[in-house]
Design an enzyme around this catalytic site. Structure first.
Site, PDB file in Angstrom:
ATOM      1  N   GLY A  20      28.349   8.631  41.687  1.00 33.14           N
ATOM      2  CA  GLY A  20      26.898   8.604  41.591  1.00 33.14           C
ATOM      3  C   GLY A  20      26.257   7.777  42.681  1.00 33.14           C
ATOM      4  N   GLY A  21      26.769   7.918  43.891  1.00 31.45           N
ATOM      5  CA  GLY A  21      26.331   7.037  44.979  1.00 31.45           C
ATOM      6  C   GLY A  21      25.182   7.538  45.816  1.00 31.45           C
ATOM      7  N   SER A  23      21.895   7.989  45.121  1.00 31.22           N
ATOM      8  CA  SER A  23      20.551   7.436  44.938  1.00 31.22           C
ATOM      9  C   SER A  23      20.608   6.280  43.952  1.00 31.22           C
ATOM     10  CB  SER A  23      19.587   8.520  44.416  1.00 31.22           C
ATOM     11  OG  SER A  23      20.023   9.011  43.158  1.00 31.22           O
ATOM     12  N   LEU A  72      30.763  15.850  38.169  1.00 38.88           N
ATOM     13  CA  LEU A  72      31.709  15.014  37.443  1.00 38.88           C
ATOM     14  C   LEU A  72      32.025  15.543  36.052  1.00 38.88           C
ATOM     15  CD1 LEU A  72      30.380  11.519  38.543  1.00 38.88           C
ATOM     16  CD2 LEU A  72      32.557  12.549  39.185  1.00 38.88           C
ATOM     17  N   ASN A  98      30.071   4.170  38.628  1.00 35.60           N
ATOM     18  CA  ASN A  98      28.638   3.915  38.452  1.00 35.60           C
ATOM     19  C   ASN A  98      27.888   5.077  37.820  1.00 35.60           C
ATOM     20  OD1 ASN A  98      25.767   2.973  39.343  1.00 35.60           O
ATOM     21  ND2 ASN A  98      26.079   4.878  40.460  1.00 35.60           N
ATOM     22  N   TYR A 163      23.848   8.249  24.746  1.00 28.35           N
ATOM     23  CA  TYR A 163      24.066   7.405  25.921  1.00 28.35           C
ATOM     24  C   TYR A 163      24.600   6.038  25.523  1.00 28.35           C
ATOM     25  CZ  TYR A 163      22.806   4.499  29.981  1.00 28.35           C
ATOM     26  OH  TYR A 163      22.829   3.624  31.037  1.00 28.35           O
ATOM     27  N   THR A 165      26.164   5.153  22.871  1.00 24.46           N
ATOM     28  CA  THR A 165      27.527   5.279  22.359  1.00 24.46           C
ATOM     29  C   THR A 165      28.537   5.272  23.507  1.00 24.46           C
ATOM     30  OG1 THR A 165      26.807   6.518  20.413  1.00 24.46           O
ATOM     31  CG2 THR A 165      29.111   6.758  21.062  1.00 24.46           C
ATOM     32  N   ILE A 196      16.966  -2.103  35.081  1.00 24.10           N
ATOM     33  CA  ILE A 196      16.941  -2.007  36.531  1.00 24.10           C
ATOM     34  C   ILE A 196      15.853  -1.005  36.909  1.00 24.10           C
ATOM     35  CG2 ILE A 196      18.261  -1.560  38.612  1.00 24.10           C
ATOM     36  CD1 ILE A 196      19.298  -3.913  36.908  1.00 24.10           C
TER      37      ILE A 196
END
Length: 256
Positions: A20-21, A23, A72, A98, A163, A165, A196
């Site tokens: 997941g790099g 963005s 993924l 990530n 999510y 979980t 974040i």
């Protein structure tokens, strides 16, 4: 990105793979590792931001980051991307899991298909990326895996049960992998971010009122951004944390 204050010399020339790099937090991590002189590859599915990130960093990085397109949710694509990353970087020493999908969803309307898709993105792939990467880390003589969890499950957040979980399960997976891979000199730890604030979050979920409410609950009265996770992640990936494994580091400005 904020200037990197600490240089971790052992990360230079190391092979680093980030899921997941393309963005958000992932892009900040790609930039952070590239600034350390690491050979950095990342898996993502979004072409435009991923290719733009590579273009932007190619002018300033010792090693131009490698973008690997894969869904993924597909274990076959995932394993192929890990193998390609290890091949192109001539080895793999660090894995950063990530990637995630923090979609909001109502408890009463979650379907079986939705549940399975959420777990595939948020949990299942973390296991299978780690499984595919482990032999390469072993061949490198050891390394580090950093998994991303979230404080959302600790705070009883009701609007994303699938999510939360998955993010709770990542802590259990982290400890299990630490026990399994420790004898191979592979450390496995987790980061647990708080709120974040990314452009995506502001576009989809976060209002100024929600941000202000979180600031009220934080000890540190500063809005947390993607770059705030770079330092903790570099630390856990580097030999500076050589005796740390099976742990979870909370990065939330002091909520928990």
């Amino acid at each position: 990105m904020a200037e990197t204050i600490i240089s971790y010399g052992d990360l230079k020339e190391k092979g680093v793979l980030i899921t997941g790099g393309g963005s958000g937090i992932g892009a900040a991590l790609v930039e952070g590792f590239a600034a350390q002189g690491a050979k950095t590859a990342f898996i993502d599915f979004a072409d435009e931001p991923s290719r733009e990130l590579v273009r932007r960093l190619s002018a300033t990085s010792l090693h131009t980051p490698i973008y690997l397109k894969a869904d993924l949710r597909s274990i076959e694509e995932t394993k192929a991307a890990v193998e390609q990353a290890a091949c192109q970087m001539d080895g793999l020493s660090v894995l950063i899991n990530n990637a995630g999908w923090d979609d909001r969803h109502d408890f009463a309307t979650v379907t079986e298909d939705y549940w399975d898709m959420s777990q595939a993105i948020n949990l299942k792939q973390v296991f299978f990326v780690s499984q595919a990467a482990a032999p390469h880390l072993i061949r490198a003589g050891g390394g580090s895996i950093v998994n991303f969890s979230s404080i959302s499950y600790v705070r009883n957040m009701s609007e994303m049960p699938a999510y939360t979980t998955a993010k709770a399960a990542i802590i259990g997976l982290t400890k299990s992998l630490a026990g399994k891979l420790g004898p191979e000199n592979i450390r496995v730890n987790a980061l647990m971010p708080g709120m974040i604030v990314t452009e995506r979050q502001k576009r989809l979920w976060l209002t100024e009122e929600k941000i202000d409410a979180m600031l009220d609950s934080q000890c540190l009265k500063q809005v947390l951004v993607a770059q705030d996770l770079v330092g903790p992640c570099l630390f856990l990936a580097s030999s500076a944390s050589a005796a740390i494994t099976a742990q979870t580091l909370v990065v939330d400005g002091g909520v928990l």
